[in-house]
Motif scaffolding. Structure first.
Motif, PDB file in Angstrom:
ATOM      1  N   ARG A   5      34.266  48.203  40.497  1.00  0.00           N
ATOM      2  CA  ARG A   5      35.250  47.132  40.633  1.00  0.00           C
ATOM      3  C   ARG A   5      34.713  45.846  39.980  1.00  0.00           C
ATOM      4  O   ARG A   5      33.618  45.387  40.305  1.00  0.00           O
ATOM      5  N   VAL A   7      35.507  41.807  38.755  1.00  0.00           N
ATOM      6  CA  VAL A   7      36.283  40.568  38.742  1.00  0.00           C
ATOM      7  C   VAL A   7      35.915  39.809  37.467  1.00  0.00           C
ATOM      8  O   VAL A   7      34.735  39.637  37.155  1.00  0.00           O
ATOM      9  N   VAL A  32      39.805  44.297  39.102  1.00  0.00           N
ATOM     10  CA  VAL A  32      40.522  44.204  40.375  1.00  0.00           C
ATOM     11  C   VAL A  32      40.984  42.792  40.685  1.00  0.00           C
ATOM     12  O   VAL A  32      41.729  42.581  41.653  1.00  0.00           O
ATOM     13  N   GLY A  33      40.570  41.826  39.901  1.00  0.00           N
ATOM     14  CA  GLY A  33      40.998  40.448  40.119  1.00  0.00           C
ATOM     15  C   GLY A  33      40.504  39.547  39.007  1.00  0.00           C
ATOM     16  O   GLY A  33      39.521  39.852  38.331  1.00  0.00           O
ATOM     17  N   LEU A  35      39.766  35.327  38.155  1.00  0.00           N
ATOM     18  CA  LEU A  35      39.707  33.911  38.491  1.00  0.00           C
ATOM     19  C   LEU A  35      39.765  33.135  37.186  1.00  0.00           C
ATOM     20  O   LEU A  35      38.885  33.292  36.340  1.00  0.00           O
ATOM     21  N   ALA A  59      47.027  39.809  33.040  1.00  0.00           N
ATOM     22  CA  ALA A  59      47.155  40.012  34.485  1.00  0.00           C
ATOM     23  C   ALA A  59      48.582  40.403  34.862  1.00  0.00           C
ATOM     24  O   ALA A  59      48.800  41.319  35.664  1.00  0.00           O
ATOM     25  N   ILE A  64      47.404  42.779  37.665  1.00  0.00           N
ATOM     26  CA  ILE A  64      46.088  42.410  38.194  1.00  0.00           C
ATOM     27  C   ILE A  64      46.240  41.079  38.928  1.00  0.00           C
ATOM     28  O   ILE A  64      46.766  40.120  38.365  1.00  0.00           O
ATOM     29  N   PRO A  65      45.813  40.991  40.183  1.00  0.00           N
ATOM     30  CA  PRO A  65      45.917  39.705  40.889  1.00  0.00           C
ATOM     31  C   PRO A  65      45.080  38.626  40.208  1.00  0.00           C
ATOM     32  O   PRO A  65      43.982  38.887  39.723  1.00  0.00           O
ATOM     33  N   ILE A  66      45.614  37.395  40.152  1.00  0.00           N
ATOM     34  CA  ILE A  66      44.940  36.306  39.459  1.00  0.00           C
ATOM     35  C   ILE A  66      45.098  35.034  40.267  1.00  0.00           C
ATOM     36  O   ILE A  66      46.158  34.774  40.844  1.00  0.00           O
ATOM     37  N   GLN A  79      38.871  34.688  48.405  1.00  0.00           N
ATOM     38  CA  GLN A  79      39.696  35.635  47.659  1.00  0.00           C
ATOM     39  C   GLN A  79      38.839  36.570  46.809  1.00  0.00           C
ATOM     40  O   GLN A  79      39.093  37.782  46.755  1.00  0.00           O
ATOM     41  N   VAL A  80      37.804  36.011  46.164  1.00  0.00           N
ATOM     42  CA  VAL A  80      36.927  36.863  45.357  1.00  0.00           C
ATOM     43  C   VAL A  80      36.242  37.895  46.254  1.00  0.00           C
ATOM     44  O   VAL A  80      36.119  39.076  45.889  1.00  0.00           O
ATOM     45  N   TRP A  83      38.488  40.813  47.043  1.00  0.00           N
ATOM     46  CA  TRP A  83      38.645  41.804  45.972  1.00  0.00           C
ATOM     47  C   TRP A  83      37.516  42.839  45.976  1.00  0.00           C
ATOM     48  O   TRP A  83      37.602  43.853  45.295  1.00  0.00           O
TER      49      TRP A  83
END
Length: 312
Positions: A5, A7, A32-33, A35, A59, A64-66, A79-80, A83
């Protein structure tokens, strides 16, 4: 799709982020995310723009969540953590990551830095690579620690620095050479075997944001280096005549016009109707200076400011 995973941290307006994001997606990274950086106050020596999709577009397309924010912003680290990344990859982000952030992912945080660390740590490495006259540059992927670009090195790629390079052309050469190290990084993340090579701290150099004085032509440097500096930021480098700064619009390196070296440093001369300056290697011919933002024959400007210019 790979299993580890990841980020990604980056900036939507930077091609450094966009082109490398493309490599990660192309090589099946399990992102998975994301920033992304706030864009207010971001400084850059590139012209901006990208032929690759920005991270927020990727994203949206790939679901993909951002989030957007600074590392210590409200809820960012939470939040990080949510993930659950195995590793965090930074690709163009100007905010300092505190130790608490660096400890979120069990495999740590790696950063893409566009220079051959430990040379040109900090901001604007492409500008300083050309300013100092380096013959070689490249990309360094390194682990982040509490220092400024001081962490252990995982990979490097290498490209030549060419006469006439701008920051854009140098970065373009480096970044288009990077897909192989992105793939290698992803392969090694899967097996938790990303290399860690300590930096030689005795070779460490740190860059600052360029000051106005850095743009004054220094005739103790070689003529070709001065030409390259002028190319890296057109119309920004300047010389001083009678206390007034004049931006250089055009200049070239020329062969020695005479075998004599009985000339003064930082002194303009008239060579067959051209304004020239002695340097340690060749001479610098200044073709045009900017006067009220208009290119003007350099010798005419010098004669107006100084009177008669000694002839060679």
């Amino acid at each position: 799709m790979r299993t580890k995973r990841i980020v990604i941290i980056g900036t939507r307006t930077w091609e450094l982020t966009s082109i490398h994001m493309e490599y990660f997606v192309k090589n099946d990274a399990n992102i998975v995310g994301i920033l992304e950086s706030p864009t207010e106050g971001i400084t850059t020596t590139t012209s901006g723009g990208s032929s690759s999709k920005a991270i927020h577009e990727v994203a949206e397309e790939r679901n993909i969540p951002i989030i957007c924010g600074k590392p210590k912003g409200a809820g960012v680290m939470d939040q990080v953590r949510a993930w659950k990344p195995d590793i965090v990859v930074v690709i163009g982000y100007q905010f300092f990551l505190p130790d608490e952030f660096l400890q979120i992912a069990p495999m740590g945080v790696v950063n893409f830095h566009t220079s051959l660390l430990p040379r040109h740590c900090g901001r604007h490495p492409g500008f300083w690579t050309i300013w100092y006259g380096d013959k070689q540059s490249g990309m360094c992927v390194h682990f982040m620690d509490s220092g400024l670009d001081t962490g252990e090195i995982a990979y490097k790629s290498y490209v030549p620095v060419e006469n006439g390079d701008t920051v854009d052309t140098l970065y373009d050469r480096i970044w288009k050479n990077d897909e192989a190290i992105v793939k290698q990084l992803l392969d090694d993340i899967e097996t938790d075997s990303v290399p860690r090579i300590p930096q030689d701290k005795s070779e460490y150099t740190y860059n600052y944001v360029p000051h106005e004085k850095d743009f004054e032509l220094d005739f103790r440097q070689t003529a070709q280096l001065l030409v390259n500096r002028c190319a890296v930021k057109p119309n920004k480098f300047y010389l001083v005549l009678n206390g007034t700064r004049f931006p250089v619009a055009s200049c070239t390196a020329i062969d020695e016009p005479t075998t004599s070296r009985n000339f003064k440093l930082n002194t303009p001369y008239n060579l067959a109707g051209s304004l020239v300056y002695m340097t340690p290697n060749q001479w610098l011919r200044v073709n045009e200076l900017l006067v009220d933002d208009q290119p003007t024959t350099a010798l005419e400007v010098a004669q107006k400011e100084l009177g008669k210019i000694a002839e060679i």
